[in-house]
Write an enzyme that holds these catalytic residues in place. Structure first.
Site, PDB file in Angstrom:
ATOM      1  N   GLU A  73       0.818  -1.213   0.000  1.00  0.00           N
ATOM      2  CA  GLU A  73       0.000   0.000   0.000  1.00  0.00           C
ATOM      3  C   GLU A  73       0.851   1.263   0.000  1.00  0.00           C
ATOM      4  O   GLU A  73       1.946   1.275   0.552  1.00  0.00           O
ATOM      5  CB  GLU A  73      -0.847   0.045   1.273  1.00  0.00           C
TER       6      GLU A  73
ATOM      7  N   CYS B 231      -1.234  -2.299  15.023  1.00  0.00           N
ATOM      8  CA  CYS B 231      -0.922  -2.022  13.615  1.00  0.00           C
ATOM      9  C   CYS B 231      -1.424  -3.129  12.694  1.00  0.00           C
ATOM     10  O   CYS B 231      -1.164  -4.314  12.922  1.00  0.00           O
ATOM     11  CB  CYS B 231       0.589  -1.854  13.461  1.00  0.00           C
TER      12      CYS B 231
ATOM     13  N   CYS C  29       3.699  -4.969  16.249  1.00  0.00           N
ATOM     14  CA  CYS C  29       3.030  -3.945  17.067  1.00  0.00           C
ATOM     15  C   CYS C  29       1.530  -4.260  17.130  1.00  0.00           C
ATOM     16  O   CYS C  29       0.903  -4.516  16.112  1.00  0.00           O
ATOM     17  CB  CYS C  29       3.254  -2.548  16.483  1.00  0.00           C
TER      18      CYS C  29
ATOM     19  N   CYS D 154       3.419   8.323   1.076  1.00  0.00           N
ATOM     20  CA  CYS D 154       3.805   7.416   2.150  1.00  0.00           C
ATOM     21  C   CYS D 154       4.031   6.045   1.515  1.00  0.00           C
ATOM     22  O   CYS D 154       3.105   5.475   0.936  1.00  0.00           O
ATOM     23  CB  CYS D 154       2.677   7.375   3.182  1.00  0.00           C
TER      24      CYS D 154
ATOM     25  N   CYS E  26       5.025  -7.291   7.748  1.00  0.00           N
ATOM     26  CA  CYS E  26       5.976  -6.771   8.727  1.00  0.00           C
ATOM     27  C   CYS E  26       6.160  -7.833   9.800  1.00  0.00           C
ATOM     28  O   CYS E  26       5.249  -8.606  10.086  1.00  0.00           O
ATOM     29  CB  CYS E  26       5.418  -5.491   9.349  1.00  0.00           C
TER      30      CYS E  26
ATOM     31  N   CYS F  63      -1.839   2.316   7.224  1.00  0.00           N
ATOM     32  CA  CYS F  63      -1.264   1.289   6.359  1.00  0.00           C
ATOM     33  C   CYS F  63      -1.510  -0.136   6.827  1.00  0.00           C
ATOM     34  O   CYS F  63      -1.512  -0.427   7.995  1.00  0.00           O
ATOM     35  CB  CYS F  63       0.202   1.549   6.121  1.00  0.00           C
TER      36      CYS F  63
HETATM   37  N1  SAH Z   1       7.622   0.324  10.938  1.00  0.00           N
HETATM   38  C1  SAH Z   1       7.795   1.736  10.990  1.00  0.00           C
HETATM   39  C2  SAH Z   1       7.034   2.530   9.937  1.00  0.00           C
HETATM   40  C3  SAH Z   1       5.633   2.113   9.580  1.00  0.00           C
HETATM   41  S1  SAH Z   1       4.234   2.570  10.527  1.00  0.00           S
HETATM   42  C4  SAH Z   1       7.478   2.253  12.357  1.00  0.00           C
HETATM   43  O1  SAH Z   1       7.082   1.487  13.203  1.00  0.00           O
HETATM   44  O2  SAH Z   1       7.688   3.427  12.599  1.00  0.00           O
HETATM   45  C5  SAH Z   1       4.030   4.285  10.473  1.00  0.00           C
HETATM   46  C6  SAH Z   1       3.452   4.822  11.783  1.00  0.00           C
HETATM   47  O3  SAH Z   1       2.059   4.474  11.948  1.00  0.00           O
HETATM   48  C7  SAH Z   1       4.163   4.251  13.009  1.00  0.00           C
HETATM   49  O4  SAH Z   1       4.397   5.285  13.917  1.00  0.00           O
HETATM   50  C8  SAH Z   1       3.135   3.265  13.529  1.00  0.00           C
HETATM   51  O5  SAH Z   1       3.359   2.961  14.870  1.00  0.00           O
HETATM   52  C9  SAH Z   1       1.844   3.999  13.255  1.00  0.00           C
HETATM   53  N2  SAH Z   1       0.640   3.166  13.300  1.00  0.00           N
HETATM   54  C10 SAH Z   1       0.493   1.877  13.000  1.00  0.00           C
HETATM   55  N3  SAH Z   1      -0.764   1.462  13.198  1.00  0.00           N
HETATM   56  C11 SAH Z   1      -1.445   2.534  13.635  1.00  0.00           C
HETATM   57  C12 SAH Z   1      -2.800   2.748  14.029  1.00  0.00           C
HETATM   58  N4  SAH Z   1      -3.708   1.763  14.005  1.00  0.00           N
HETATM   59  N5  SAH Z   1      -3.151   3.989  14.421  1.00  0.00           N
HETATM   60  C13 SAH Z   1      -2.242   5.002  14.433  1.00  0.00           C
HETATM   61  N6  SAH Z   1      -0.960   4.861  14.083  1.00  0.00           N
HETATM   62  C14 SAH Z   1      -0.557   3.639  13.698  1.00  0.00           C
END
Ligand code: SAH
Length: 345
Positions: free
Chosen positions: A93, A120, A117, A106, A113, A334
């Site tokens: 995406e 996410c 997390c 973006c 991944c 994403c």
């Molecule tokens: N892996 C990298 C970059 C990708 S995610 C990282 O962890 O930074 C980009 C951002 O979106 C990160 O800060 C991630 O924690 C956040 N993110 C992921 N899922 C989310 C959600 N459901 N709501 C808000 N932010 C989210």
């Protein structure tokens, strides 16, 4: 035999290839421009090369492109979310965002991944593979072509962990900022990481002028380890020490991302503790109300809670902004679109 990925090559590597094929050196410049500036999807588009040469290149090389599988535009026309199909049928995406100063894309750096997390969507279906430099670039080329625009800013905040695909991401950065290519300056690029500490030090040594974003999301190890498994490997004290040194060495402000999750990390005590721990680091904090999706056990913080959190941070002299969450009507966090697609939604 697998064809060589031609768009991941630097101009000097491409020049060497041309020598191997006994082609004149200027061909490298011509082809590089087609690939990087014009974003050609096939050798057939390269109209100043002979048909024979195009056929020969097609036998040896592959241009890894991103084909549009799905496209969703937000109601206010401010974001376009893409689901791209790669050469092997995998999906990633990207989100194009329109701002006053230009277009930001973006981009994803991996298919899936492996960081896990809990809030996410990208990590839910697990890790499939790394993206090549050409596939990260390809997202820019595809969005530019689709919308007839030029992307001026890039954020590596899509699916995947950029520092877990370090070599390809470094190659991407070299190619995307090349003045003979897309020529997007490092100052217009942000790289976001969940905190792979040794790679942050490696990146620091390169002294790039990009913005390093850290997904911090918690004020202490207890909370952070619950929502971000990487914290068990690299606890906050190590991560923040790396940030302190990074900011000092590069002179660049660190951007901390903090997703506000209802009842998890959004209390005034959390704001106090975070402010204290960030003290002395040249930094900026971006608060983002968590994006909700059906597979997520979490909800976003309430507006009053967020306001109190912001005020507490400000009272502690932290540079803080509340980011408006663009495109939540188009699954623009994403991983969500890919998840939906896999489930046949
Ligand atoms: N892996 C990298 C970059 C990708 S995610 C990282 O962890 O930074 C980009 C951002 O979106 C990160 O800060 C991630 O924690 C956040 N993110 C992921 N899922 C989310 C959600 N459901 N709501 C808000 N932010 C989210």
């Amino acid at each position: 035999m697998e064809k060589t990925d031609i768009k991941s090559m630097t101009l000097s590597e491409l020049s060497q290839e041309m020598r191997k094929l006994a082609l004149p050196a200027y061909r490298a410049g011509q082809i590089y421009k087609w690939l990087h500036v014009r974003g050609a999807f096939s050798f057939d588009e390269m109209s100043d090369l002979s048909k024979d040469l195009r056929a020969r290149l097609d036998e040896e090389y592959i241009i890894r492109t991103c084909e549009i599988e799905r496209r969703q535009e937000s109601k206010q026309n401010e974001t376009v979310k893409y689901l791209f199909r790669l050469y092997d049928g995998e999906h990633i995406e990207s989100v194009l965002m329109k701002y006053k100063y230009g277009y930001t894309l973006c981009v994803s750096t991996q298919v899936g991944c492996r960081m896990g997390c809990r809030f996410c969507a990208s990590t839910l279906a697990g890790f499939v593979r790394h993206l090549s430099a050409s596939e990260i670039l390809g997202q820019i080329h595809a969005a530019q072509r689709d919308c007839g625009i030029r992307v001026s800013h890039v954020v590596l905040m899509g699916m995947g962990e950029p520092l877990d695909n370090y070599d390809n991401v470094m190659r991407f950065l070299e190619l995307v900022s090349d003045e003979n290519g897309l020529n997007i300056g490092m100052r217009n690029i942000s790289l976001s990481t969940c905190g792979i500490v040794p790679k942050i030090y490696e990146l620091m040594e390169k002294k790039l002028q990009l913005t390093l974003s850290i997904s911090i999301h918690a004020p202490n190890d207890e909370i952070r380890s619950k929502i971000m498994p990487i914290n068990k490997k690299y606890p906050m004290s190590e991560l923040l020490e790396a940030c302190r040194q990074y900011a000092k060495q590069t002179g660049r402000r660190i951007s901390f991302e903090y997703t506000m999750i209802d009842g998890v990390n959004d209390s005034v005590e959390c704001a106090k503790e975070l402010s204290r721990r960030l003290r002395g680091i040249l930094s900026h904090v971006n608060l983002i109300p968590a994006n909700e999706f059906s597979e997520s056990p979490f909800s976003r913080s309430r507006a009053e809670t967020i306001e109190k959190f912001v005020n507490e941070m400000k009272n502690n002299s932290v540079n803080v902004t509340l980011r408006r969450s663009l495109g939540s009507d188009i699954d623009a966090s994403c991983g969500q679109l890919r998840l939906r697609n896999q489930k046949g939604g």
